[in-house]
Design an enzyme around this catalytic site. Structure first.
Site, PDB file in Angstrom:
ATOM      1  N   SER A  16       1.185  -1.387  -0.393  1.00  0.00           N
ATOM      2  CA  SER A  16       0.005   0.021   0.203  1.00  0.00           C
ATOM      3  C   SER A  16       0.616   1.739  -0.114  1.00  0.00           C
ATOM      4  O   SER A  16       1.932   1.096   0.008  1.00  0.00           O
ATOM      5  CB  SER A  16      -1.041  -0.057   1.141  1.00  0.00           C
ATOM      6  OG  SER A  16      -1.925   1.109   1.301  1.00  0.00           O
ATOM      7  N   TYR A  23      -2.759  -0.758  10.048  1.00  0.00           N
ATOM      8  CA  TYR A  23      -2.620  -1.395   9.001  1.00  0.00           C
ATOM      9  C   TYR A  23      -1.218  -0.369   8.313  1.00  0.00           C
ATOM     10  O   TYR A  23      -0.689  -1.063   7.091  1.00  0.00           O
ATOM     11  CB  TYR A  23      -3.145  -0.103   8.211  1.00  0.00           C
ATOM     12  CG  TYR A  23      -4.321  -0.305   7.360  1.00  0.00           C
ATOM     13  CD1 TYR A  23      -4.246  -1.901   6.173  1.00  0.00           C
ATOM     14  CD2 TYR A  23      -3.358   0.386   5.359  1.00  0.00           C
ATOM     15  CE1 TYR A  23      -4.429  -2.340   5.123  1.00  0.00           C
ATOM     16  CE2 TYR A  23      -3.522  -0.227   3.956  1.00  0.00           C
ATOM     17  CZ  TYR A  23      -4.276  -1.051   3.888  1.00  0.00           C
ATOM     18  OH  TYR A  23      -4.370  -1.656   2.897  1.00  0.00           O
TER      19      TYR A  23
END
Length: 251
Positions: free
Chosen positions: A143, A156
């Site tokens: 990401s 995350y």
């Protein structure tokens, strides 16, 4: 892209980037093992692939459970005799967006279990099979949050930074073994995770788009094209790389 007849596992392929990636592999004549913790969603992806004339089967798995990943790899090899590509896409976000001091232990443990430990399990077991057969290709879905700080999103962010690091370390280890390992780092992409965020904070829609030079979110299909390209024979000299697809956000 040259992925014809390759045997490909895509985790988290019941929706979003995973589903788009599974469909894109099938479009290019690979055989796809559609894996997801939610069997019905995986079945829907398989049905859509078959409607387009592609080849796909469902093998459900929770990547946070080592025994599930063992079964995923062993069933794939039992059915098809090999494993050419695994795309480690399964991922979750925290239930609550909080600063570090207020971050819940549940959100830390659950996100790390899927996004980081799950990728490790899949890489470890896929690499064992790929070493036996003398070739293989791994694409990890990281990401933009694995390259830059992400506010109120510690687990995350930590997990995706870890995926980038694991990708590079393993790529270095297996570069002489005919096994390539790369990652893609999507920016803000239309997905279940983004929808969940915007449902809680609708005001963030305009704010997020304001920091994307292209002034739009990415499409799952755009990420899928990069994944299939990295897994194909068209990129035989690429390993240990992170390809960022973010509409220019990182600029």
């Amino acid at each position: 892209m040259q992925v014809k007849d390759k045997i490909v596992i895509v985790t988290g392929a019941g929706s979003g980037i995973g589903a788009a990636t599974a469909k894109h592999f099938a479009k290019h004549h690979a055989t796809v093992i559609v894996s997801d913790i939610k069997e019905e969603k995986a079945k829907t992806t398989v049905e859509q692939i078959k409607q387009e004339g592609g080849k796909a089967v469902v093998i459900t798995a929770n990547v946070a459970k080592y025994e599930d990943v063992e079964q995923l790899i062993s069933e794939t090899v039992s059915q098809f005799g090999q494993l050419d590509v695994i795309v480690n896409n399964a991922g979750i976000g925290p239930r609550n967006m909080s600063k570090t001091a207020e971050y819940t232990l549940e959100d830390w443990d659950s996100v790390i279990a899927v996004n980081q430990t799950g990728v490790f399990y899949c890489m470890k077991l896929a690499l064992q099979q790929m070493m036996k057969q003398g070739s293989g290709n791994i694409v990890n879905i990281a990401s933009l949050a694995g390259l830059k700080a992400s506010l109120n999103n510690l687990s995350y962010c930590a997990s995706k930074f870890a995926v980038v690091g694991m990708t590079k370390s393993a790529a270095l280890e297996y570069a002489t073994k005919n096994i390539r390992i790369n990652a893609v780092c999507p920016g803000y992409t239309e997905s279940a995770l983004l929808s969940k965020l915007l449902s809680v904070r609708p005001d963030m829609d305009d704010m997020l788009k304001s920091v994307i030079p292209m002034k739009r979110y990415g499409q799952a299909e755009e990420i899928a094209e990069a994944v299939v390209w990295l897994a194909s024979e068209n990129t035989k000299f690429i390993t240990g790389q992170t390809i960022t697809l973010d509409g220019g956000t990182s600029l």
